[in-house]
Design an enzyme around this catalytic site. Sequence first.
Site, PDB file in Angstrom:
ATOM      1  CG  ASP A  66      -2.311   0.258   0.976  1.00  0.00           C
ATOM      2  OD1 ASP A  66      -2.571   1.059   0.066  1.00  0.00           O
ATOM      3  OD2 ASP A  66      -3.175  -0.361   1.622  1.00  0.00           O
ATOM      4  CB  ILE A  68       5.327   5.667   0.326  1.00  0.00           C
ATOM      5  CG1 ILE A  68       4.610   7.020   0.489  1.00  0.00           C
ATOM      6  CG2 ILE A  68       6.773   5.879  -0.121  1.00  0.00           C
ATOM      7  CD1 ILE A  68       5.178   7.913   1.574  1.00  0.00           C
ATOM      8  CE1 TYR A 207       4.723   8.287  11.427  1.00  0.00           C
ATOM      9  CE2 TYR A 207       4.707  10.687  11.327  1.00  0.00           C
ATOM     10  CZ  TYR A 207       4.831   9.461  10.695  1.00  0.00           C
ATOM     11  OH  TYR A 207       5.070   9.399   9.341  1.00  0.00           O
TER      12      TYR A 207
HETATM   13  N1  LIG Z   1       1.762   9.300   3.950  1.00  0.00           N
HETATM   14  C1  LIG Z   1       2.433  10.348   4.383  1.00  0.00           C
HETATM   15  O1  LIG Z   1       1.967  11.497   4.327  1.00  0.00           O
HETATM   16  C2  LIG Z   1       3.810  10.176   4.948  1.00  0.00           C
HETATM   17  C3  LIG Z   1       4.553  11.324   5.232  1.00  0.00           C
HETATM   18  C4  LIG Z   1       5.816  11.186   5.761  1.00  0.00           C
HETATM   19  C5  LIG Z   1       6.340   9.944   5.992  1.00  0.00           C
HETATM   20  N2  LIG Z   1       5.599   8.842   5.714  1.00  0.00           N
HETATM   21  C6  LIG Z   1       6.201   7.526   5.999  1.00  0.00           C
HETATM   22  O2  LIG Z   1       6.197   6.751   4.816  1.00  0.00           O
HETATM   23  C7  LIG Z   1       6.074   5.376   5.152  1.00  0.00           C
HETATM   24  C8  LIG Z   1       4.924   4.753   4.376  1.00  0.00           C
HETATM   25  O3  LIG Z   1       3.737   5.411   4.730  1.00  0.00           O
HETATM   26  P1  LIG Z   1       2.376   5.220   3.899  1.00  0.00           P
HETATM   27  O4  LIG Z   1       1.589   6.454   4.126  1.00  0.00           O
HETATM   28  O5  LIG Z   1       2.683   4.785   2.529  1.00  0.00           O
HETATM   29  O6  LIG Z   1       1.696   3.996   4.722  1.00  0.00           O
HETATM   30  P2  LIG Z   1       0.387   3.164   4.361  1.00  0.00           P
HETATM   31  O7  LIG Z   1      -0.290   3.669   3.137  1.00  0.00           O
HETATM   32  O8  LIG Z   1      -0.392   3.099   5.628  1.00  0.00           O
HETATM   33  O9  LIG Z   1       0.981   1.697   4.022  1.00  0.00           O
HETATM   34  C9  LIG Z   1       1.552   0.949   5.025  1.00  0.00           C
HETATM   35  C10 LIG Z   1       2.118  -0.350   4.455  1.00  0.00           C
HETATM   36  O10 LIG Z   1       2.825  -1.016   5.504  1.00  0.00           O
HETATM   37  C11 LIG Z   1       2.240  -2.305   5.758  1.00  0.00           C
HETATM   38  N3  LIG Z   1       2.270  -2.489   7.208  1.00  0.00           N
HETATM   39  C12 LIG Z   1       1.590  -1.784   8.134  1.00  0.00           C
HETATM   40  N4  LIG Z   1       1.889  -2.230   9.361  1.00  0.00           N
HETATM   41  C13 LIG Z   1       2.755  -3.251   9.215  1.00  0.00           C
HETATM   42  C14 LIG Z   1       3.423  -4.125  10.117  1.00  0.00           C
HETATM   43  N5  LIG Z   1       3.198  -4.068  11.428  1.00  0.00           N
HETATM   44  N6  LIG Z   1       4.257  -5.055   9.618  1.00  0.00           N
HETATM   45  C15 LIG Z   1       4.470  -5.165   8.281  1.00  0.00           C
HETATM   46  N7  LIG Z   1       3.860  -4.355   7.378  1.00  0.00           N
HETATM   47  C16 LIG Z   1       3.019  -3.420   7.840  1.00  0.00           C
HETATM   48  C17 LIG Z   1       0.821  -2.213   5.162  1.00  0.00           C
HETATM   49  O11 LIG Z   1       0.339  -3.478   4.727  1.00  0.00           O
HETATM   50  P3  LIG Z   1      -0.435  -4.493   5.715  1.00  0.00           P
HETATM   51  O12 LIG Z   1      -1.492  -3.694   6.390  1.00  0.00           O
HETATM   52  O13 LIG Z   1      -0.949  -5.592   4.843  1.00  0.00           O
HETATM   53  O14 LIG Z   1       0.598  -4.994   6.653  1.00  0.00           O
HETATM   54  C18 LIG Z   1       1.074  -1.319   3.956  1.00  0.00           C
HETATM   55  O15 LIG Z   1       1.602  -2.073   2.905  1.00  0.00           O
HETATM   56  C19 LIG Z   1       5.895   5.321   6.673  1.00  0.00           C
HETATM   57  O16 LIG Z   1       7.121   5.081   7.288  1.00  0.00           O
HETATM   58  C20 LIG Z   1       5.420   6.718   7.007  1.00  0.00           C
HETATM   59  O17 LIG Z   1       5.724   7.074   8.336  1.00  0.00           O
HETATM   60  C21 LIG Z   1       4.347   8.919   5.197  1.00  0.00           C
END
Ligand SMILES: NC(=O)c1ccc[n+]([C@@H]2O[C@H](COP(=O)([O-])OP(=O)(O)OC[C@H]3O[C@@H](n4cnc5c(N)ncnc54)[C@H](OP(=O)(O)O)[C@@H]3O)[C@@H](O)[C@H]2O)c1
Length: 332
Positions: A66, A68, A207
């Site tokens: 999912d 990034i 966080y």
């Molecule tokens: N979105 C933003 O605005 C933003 C901004 C700055 C930084 N970030 C950072 O970018 C990264 C990705 O964020 P995102 O927004 O793309 O997240 P996301 O859309 O919530 O996707 C999370 C992914 O991680 C997996 N996941 C969640 N918990 C897990 C666990 N305990 N063990 C293994 N896999 C797990 C999920 O799949 P499953 O649920 O199937 O496990 C999913 O594939 C994170 O480190 C976040 O802090 C995001």
Amino acid sequence: MDMIIYLLLLFVLTIGALTLYFFILDHLWSLLQLANAFLAPLFLPNKDGSLSKKYGPWALITGSTDGIGKSYAFELARRGLNIVLVSRSLEKLNKTQQEIESLYPIKTKIVQADFSLGKKAVDIVKEKVEQLEIGILVNNVGKQYQYPMYLGEVPEEELWDIIKINVGATTLMCRAFIGDMKLRRKGAIVNIASGSEHQPLPLMNVYAASKTYIRNFTRALRYEYSSDGITIQHLAPMFVATKMNSFSDRIYQKSLFVPDPDSYARYAVAVLGKLDESSGYWAHGIQTFLVTLPPEWIRMYIGGYMNNLFREDYLKTESLKNSEADKNKKVA
Ligand SMILES: NC(=O)c1ccc[n+]([C@@H]2O[C@H](COP(=O)([O-])OP(=O)(O)OC[C@H]3O[C@@H](n4cnc5c(N)ncnc54)[C@H](OP(=O)(O)O)[C@@H]3O)[C@@H](O)[C@H]2O)c1
């Protein structure tokens, strides 16, 4: 007496000059990073295939079904790398694997692991990919609050999970793969932190603190290992339109400063090996420059104010949903 006043004046002037010097230096550096964020992908593009030659044939991305992480997997596959997908849901892993294989002529492998289990999850990953040469490790998995909350409102297990996933998984995954990279004298580690690392952040306190850990950890790791031929990159994205931000439409909807994850990943991969420190996206480079200009305490207050707005958005939507549900119950 004159001598004392003279020495005091000299002392104050020296401190003032040094403060000004470091202030200008710091912001010149930010300006340089901003220019880099704009120009590097245009003038220094990574040729297809060059990443696997430079780092190794396989890329492993945590949290890659999912947001990034998924977009990173597609972008690296587009550039010819074989992909290891890691996340919790087998169904999402299978689906993502099929999608990638239908688009790109590369090999893929899936690993089901839950990083809230700590070292156990890292051991599972390590064992499943033992035979593969992991050239690029993207530590993307991360956990955020459900919505902006005061510390006492966040369930204890959730806080502990944030620390285990954001801090623990990134640290142990680096530890698990860096040895082989050192032996091969090549490899890349990408640690995804967040723009929230730039200051203490009320209502997303733990966080943001976990992301500050990733920043400092990654910088020190680069010092320790870059002379072994390993690229160690720290990315600090601002808002990206993923499920993580679903608590407020202001940051869940795509806009100029809130890219979709595909646009983000395309840009971020383009600067791999070019920039060791980046927001990972051109518009986030501008934001980072502006956000880091004021002193930390002002930034913290602005961050707290914004998080209060996002919190109100979430609570308003929840209360609307609840009153709709009540109405439907009465009608039934
Ligand atoms: N979105 C933003 O605005 C933003 C901004 C700055 C930084 N970030 C950072 O970018 C990264 C990705 O964020 P995102 O927004 O793309 O997240 P996301 O859309 O919530 O996707 C999370 C992914 O991680 C997996 N996941 C969640 N918990 C897990 C666990 N305990 N063990 C293994 N896999 C797990 C999920 O799949 P499953 O649920 O199937 O496990 C999913 O594939 C994170 O480190 C976040 O802090 C995001």
